[in-house]
Design a protein around this motif. Sequence first.
Motif, PDB file in Angstrom:
ATOM      1  N   LYS A  44      -3.585   8.707 -12.924  1.00 19.05           N
ATOM      2  CA  LYS A  44      -3.086   7.328 -12.928  1.00 19.05           C
ATOM      3  C   LYS A  44      -1.828   7.167 -12.083  1.00 19.05           C
ATOM      4  N   LYS A  45      -0.950   8.158 -12.142  1.00 25.13           N
ATOM      5  CA  LYS A  45       0.286   8.082 -11.363  1.00 25.13           C
ATOM      6  C   LYS A  45      -0.019   8.109  -9.875  1.00 25.13           C
ATOM      7  N   MET A  46      -0.924   9.004  -9.466  1.00 30.86           N
ATOM      8  CA  MET A  46      -1.305   9.083  -8.065  1.00 30.86           C
ATOM      9  C   MET A  46      -2.014   7.802  -7.632  1.00 30.86           C
ATOM     10  N   PHE A  47      -2.843   7.259  -8.514  1.00 38.71           N
ATOM     11  CA  PHE A  47      -3.559   6.012  -8.220  1.00 38.71           C
ATOM     12  C   PHE A  47      -2.561   4.888  -7.917  1.00 38.71           C
ATOM     13  N   GLY A  48      -1.565   4.747  -8.791  1.00 36.33           N
ATOM     14  CA  GLY A  48      -0.561   3.706  -8.581  1.00 36.33           C
ATOM     15  C   GLY A  48       0.261   3.930  -7.329  1.00 36.33           C
ATOM     16  N   THR A  49       0.583   5.189  -7.060  1.00 33.46           N
ATOM     17  CA  THR A  49       1.355   5.525  -5.861  1.00 33.46           C
ATOM     18  C   THR A  49       0.594   5.164  -4.599  1.00 33.46           C
ATOM     19  N   MET A  50      -0.700   5.482  -4.563  1.00 33.90           N
ATOM     20  CA  MET A  50      -1.503   5.219  -3.377  1.00 33.90           C
ATOM     21  C   MET A  50      -1.745   3.723  -3.182  1.00 33.90           C
ATOM     22  N   VAL A  51      -1.837   2.983  -4.268  1.00 30.60           N
ATOM     23  CA  VAL A  51      -1.967   1.516  -4.147  1.00 30.60           C
ATOM     24  C   VAL A  51      -0.703   0.942  -3.504  1.00 30.60           C
ATOM     25  N   LEU A  52       0.459   1.393  -3.986  1.00 27.92           N
ATOM     26  CA  LEU A  52       1.722   0.933  -3.401  1.00 27.92           C
ATOM     27  C   LEU A  52       1.824   1.356  -1.941  1.00 27.92           C
ATOM     28  N   ALA A  53       1.398   2.581  -1.637  1.00 28.46           N
ATOM     29  CA  ALA A  53       1.442   3.075  -0.252  1.00 28.46           C
ATOM     30  C   ALA A  53       0.572   2.213   0.653  1.00 28.46           C
ATOM     31  N   GLY A  54      -0.573   1.789   0.142  1.00 28.87           N
ATOM     32  CA  GLY A  54      -1.464   0.936   0.929  1.00 28.87           C
ATOM     33  C   GLY A  54      -0.803  -0.378   1.327  1.00 28.87           C
ATOM     34  N   PHE A  55      -0.092  -0.989   0.397  1.00 32.81           N
ATOM     35  CA  PHE A  55       0.572  -2.260   0.694  1.00 32.81           C
ATOM     36  C   PHE A  55       1.790  -2.060   1.601  1.00 32.81           C
ATOM     37  N   LEU A  56       2.486  -0.950   1.435  1.00 32.14           N
ATOM     38  CA  LEU A  56       3.640  -0.671   2.297  1.00 32.14           C
ATOM     39  C   LEU A  56       3.213  -0.465   3.747  1.00 32.14           C
ATOM     40  N   ILE A  57       2.167   0.316   3.963  1.00 35.90           N
ATOM     41  CA  ILE A  57       1.743   0.579   5.343  1.00 35.90           C
ATOM     42  C   ILE A  57       1.118  -0.668   5.957  1.00 35.90           C
ATOM     43  N   ALA A  58       0.441  -1.488   5.147  1.00 33.91           N
ATOM     44  CA  ALA A  58      -0.119  -2.738   5.665  1.00 33.91           C
ATOM     45  C   ALA A  58       0.994  -3.696   6.086  1.00 33.91           C
ATOM     46  N   THR A  59       2.068  -3.751   5.301  1.00 30.03           N
ATOM     47  CA  THR A  59       3.220  -4.582   5.652  1.00 30.03           C
ATOM     48  C   THR A  59       3.846  -4.096   6.952  1.00 30.03           C
ATOM     49  N   ASN A  60       3.959  -2.781   7.089  1.00 33.13           N
ATOM     50  CA  ASN A  60       4.512  -2.192   8.306  1.00 33.13           C
ATOM     51  C   ASN A  60       3.636  -2.532   9.512  1.00 33.13           C
ATOM     52  N   TRP A  61       2.337  -2.389   9.366  1.00 34.46           N
ATOM     53  CA  TRP A  61       1.397  -2.727  10.456  1.00 34.46           C
ATOM     54  C   TRP A  61       1.533  -4.189  10.859  1.00 34.46           C
TER      55      TRP A  61
END
Length: 298
Positions: free
Chosen positions: A72-89
């Motif tokens: 669950k912790k990794m799941f939440g981390t990767m969801v946040l990472a997805g939005f961070l990299i999309a914002t950067n893009w």
Amino acid sequence: MSKTRLGLFLGLLTYALWGLLSLFWKLLSSIDSYTVLSYRVIFTCLTMLIYMLLSRQEERYKRELGLFISDKKMFGTMVLAGFLIATNWLLFIWSVNNGRATEASLGYYIMPLFSIFLSLLILKERLNAWSMVALGLVGVGLASLILQTGYIPMISLTLALTFGLYGLIKKGIPLSSDVTMLIESSVVLPFAAGYLLFFSQTSLAEVGLLKALLLVSSGVITAIPLLLFSSALKLAPLNVISFLQYINPTLQLILAVSFFNEVVSPEQWLSFSFIWLAILVFLIGQIRTFRQEKKKVS
């Protein structure tokens, strides 16, 4: 060619491709940035699925995806990472297509040092004197720009912040780069598809053949540098590859000034000068640390 030299070559190629990406996005400047990002997300996800099918590493992918789903912790981390990299893009695409590529390059110059600052602030990591001086020079460079122009370089700071946080939260994630790219693009995929279906004023059929092909190829353009970088790290040490990272913003700045005809003010040049000095100090510190570690090993 030795493995290390091949790794350095692949690293050099990777950073050069990342640096030249602004040319690709500039060709799509007539299309709004949200639409470009949405197609990039969709075709990146599709590209990674095809890559995984062709690579025939089913067992590894099943194991890593199973780990991602069950933790669950990794799941939440990767969801946040997805939005961070999309914002950067999104911000980078918007910057290039709105005459702000110079500010984007500034953001990528300070990004590695900003990541160090986040490690100091959040992870409480200890820094050597060289890194502390480098961070101070970055602060002076940004402060001089703000004080002289009255303008806060939000594009630069947001690019550095989003990518810095992206790298920080992914520390310790035991997933390979191809799997993480699939997961991160999949996280944002529903939002990208929703934007194209309900909000975008542009479809692939309306942009012309060339731009449609560019949008379709955006997934491949995104995936290739990452896969090359992953191969480079397998052949050469990270602390060696990292010395090449400033090729990216340097090429961005050259393109912004020489090809996109952006004007860099004297205040911006002064800020760049402090940040280049900070990078020089940081690299000297890295070289000294690298040599000391090498002596210990030998």
